[in-house]
Enzyme design. Structure first.
Site, PDB file in Angstrom:
ATOM      1  N   ARG A   1      41.142  29.814  45.625  1.00  0.00           N
ATOM      2  CA  ARG A   1      40.295  30.988  45.846  1.00  0.00           C
ATOM      3  C   ARG A   1      38.944  30.561  46.394  1.00  0.00           C
ATOM      4  O   ARG A   1      38.389  29.557  45.953  1.00  0.00           O
ATOM      5  CB  ARG A   1      40.038  31.732  44.530  1.00  0.00           C
ATOM      6  CG  ARG A   1      41.254  32.209  43.835  1.00  0.00           C
ATOM      7  CD  ARG A   1      41.795  33.458  44.490  1.00  0.00           C
ATOM      8  NE  ARG A   1      43.127  33.751  44.007  1.00  0.00           N
ATOM      9  CZ  ARG A   1      44.233  33.259  44.572  1.00  0.00           C
ATOM     10  NH1 ARG A   1      44.163  32.469  45.600  1.00  0.00           N
ATOM     11  NH2 ARG A   1      45.403  33.571  44.096  1.00  0.00           N
TER      12      ARG A   1
ATOM     13  N   GLU B   1      39.356  45.274  41.064  1.00  0.00           N
ATOM     14  CA  GLU B   1      39.105  44.622  39.782  1.00  0.00           C
ATOM     15  C   GLU B   1      38.835  45.746  38.775  1.00  0.00           C
ATOM     16  O   GLU B   1      39.030  46.917  39.108  1.00  0.00           O
ATOM     17  CB  GLU B   1      37.946  43.635  39.905  1.00  0.00           C
ATOM     18  CG  GLU B   1      38.194  42.616  41.023  1.00  0.00           C
ATOM     19  CD  GLU B   1      37.087  41.578  41.175  1.00  0.00           C
ATOM     20  OE1 GLU B   1      36.367  41.319  40.208  1.00  0.00           O
ATOM     21  OE2 GLU B   1      36.943  41.042  42.284  1.00  0.00           O
TER      22      GLU B   1
END
Length: 266
Positions: A255, A3
């Site tokens: 997710r 990320e």
DNA sequence: TTAATTACCTGAGAGC
DNA sequence: TGCTCTCAGGTAATTA
């Protein structure tokens, strides 16, 4: 799972190859998320890497003519090696003029590496939203962006067209720290929530960067070093939160989401 | 137009 | 031991 903090750490560790010239490019596997340009060697040969930057989760190599745009996907890595170490997941190898190698390694091939005349014209880059560590990312902006959004706040924060760089792990952590249920609709976060979210997002991203990012499965920087921020996670991948409450796990948009139904309000 | 679901990919781990 | 199944998640394409 790179990320924003992990990508930033990769970029920082890559900066030492700026100024070097690309001597040759070898494609070992062209079936990445975006098919590798088969003439990549012709496009990159003799180009000099001037700067390496991050935009969202994308890595931009600015060349003396044109740019390389890359995304690490889930398992992508850039490695700098003085002598080439064979690895079956090496996908692209760039030889540099000092004899070292810049390798794009990616187990699951969700990432890509592509040449653009100008990175700003890249189709993915064009769609990106605000940088969370920039001064443009304010509570006012977040409040404005979330109005009328009927999706949940978890998926809203993951949407790179609104805010870039946040992935599953940091969104889960931020929502826990802000005591907001991941199931709450984005339009139902109030102004105070937005103030807290913006502060917490900036704080956690900066902390993670200074700890070298979070190494969950495959993440390493260009020197193959792991980060340590996973040790600071409060709720991601945990069964019990820091207050001893049971952590629930649900699916949102395919997710996994961890949250505490006692601490986080719907 | 917006929101939700699915496909892509492969290693790790669980269960039998 | 070895097989099958499920899970992990960033992004775009597809479907509702």
């Amino acid at each position: 799972m790179p990320e924003l903090p992990e990508v930033q750490c990769v970029v920082d560790s890559l900066k030492r190859i700026s100024g070097k010239k690309i001597v040759s490019v070898k494609i070992l596997n062209d079936r990445l998320r975006e098919p590798v340009q088969l003439n990549l060697n012709d496009l990159l040969k003799d180009k000099i890497i001037l700067e390496i930057e991050r935009r969202g989760k994308f890595i931009i190599f600015k060349l003396n003519s044109g740019d390389i745009v890359s995304h690490l996907g889930m398992t992508g890595k850039f490695l700098i090696q003085e002598s080439l170490i064979e690895n079956k997941f090496n996908r692209i190898v760039l030889e540099l003029d000092d004899g070292s190698f810049l390798i794009y390694n990616d187990i699951r091939k969700f990432g890509f590496i592509t040449y653009e005349e100008n990175y700003t014209s890249n189709k993915y880059i064009k769609k990106l939203g605000v940088e969370p560590l920039s001064e443009n990312f304010t509570a006012d902006l977040l409040y404005e962006l979330t109005r009328n959004k009927k999706t949940n706040i978890k998926q809203f924060l993951l949407d790179q067209s609104f805010i870039v760089g946040l992935g599953n792990i940091y969104v889960i952590e931020v929502l826990y720290l802000c005591k907001i249920s991941p199931k709450r609709m984005a339009k139902d976060v109030n102004k105070d929530n937005c103030i807290e979210l913006v502060e917490e997002i900036k704080r956690i991203l900066k902390n993670a960067i200074s700890n070298g990012g979070s190494s969950i499965s495959d993440y390493r920087d260009a020197d193959d070093k792991e980060g340590s921020f996973q040790d600071s996670h409060k709720i991601y991948n945990k069964k019990i939160d820091p207050l001893g409450h049971d952590v629930l796990k649900i699916k949102q948009g395919g997710r996994g989401t961890n949250y505490c139904p006692i601490c986080q309000f719907y």
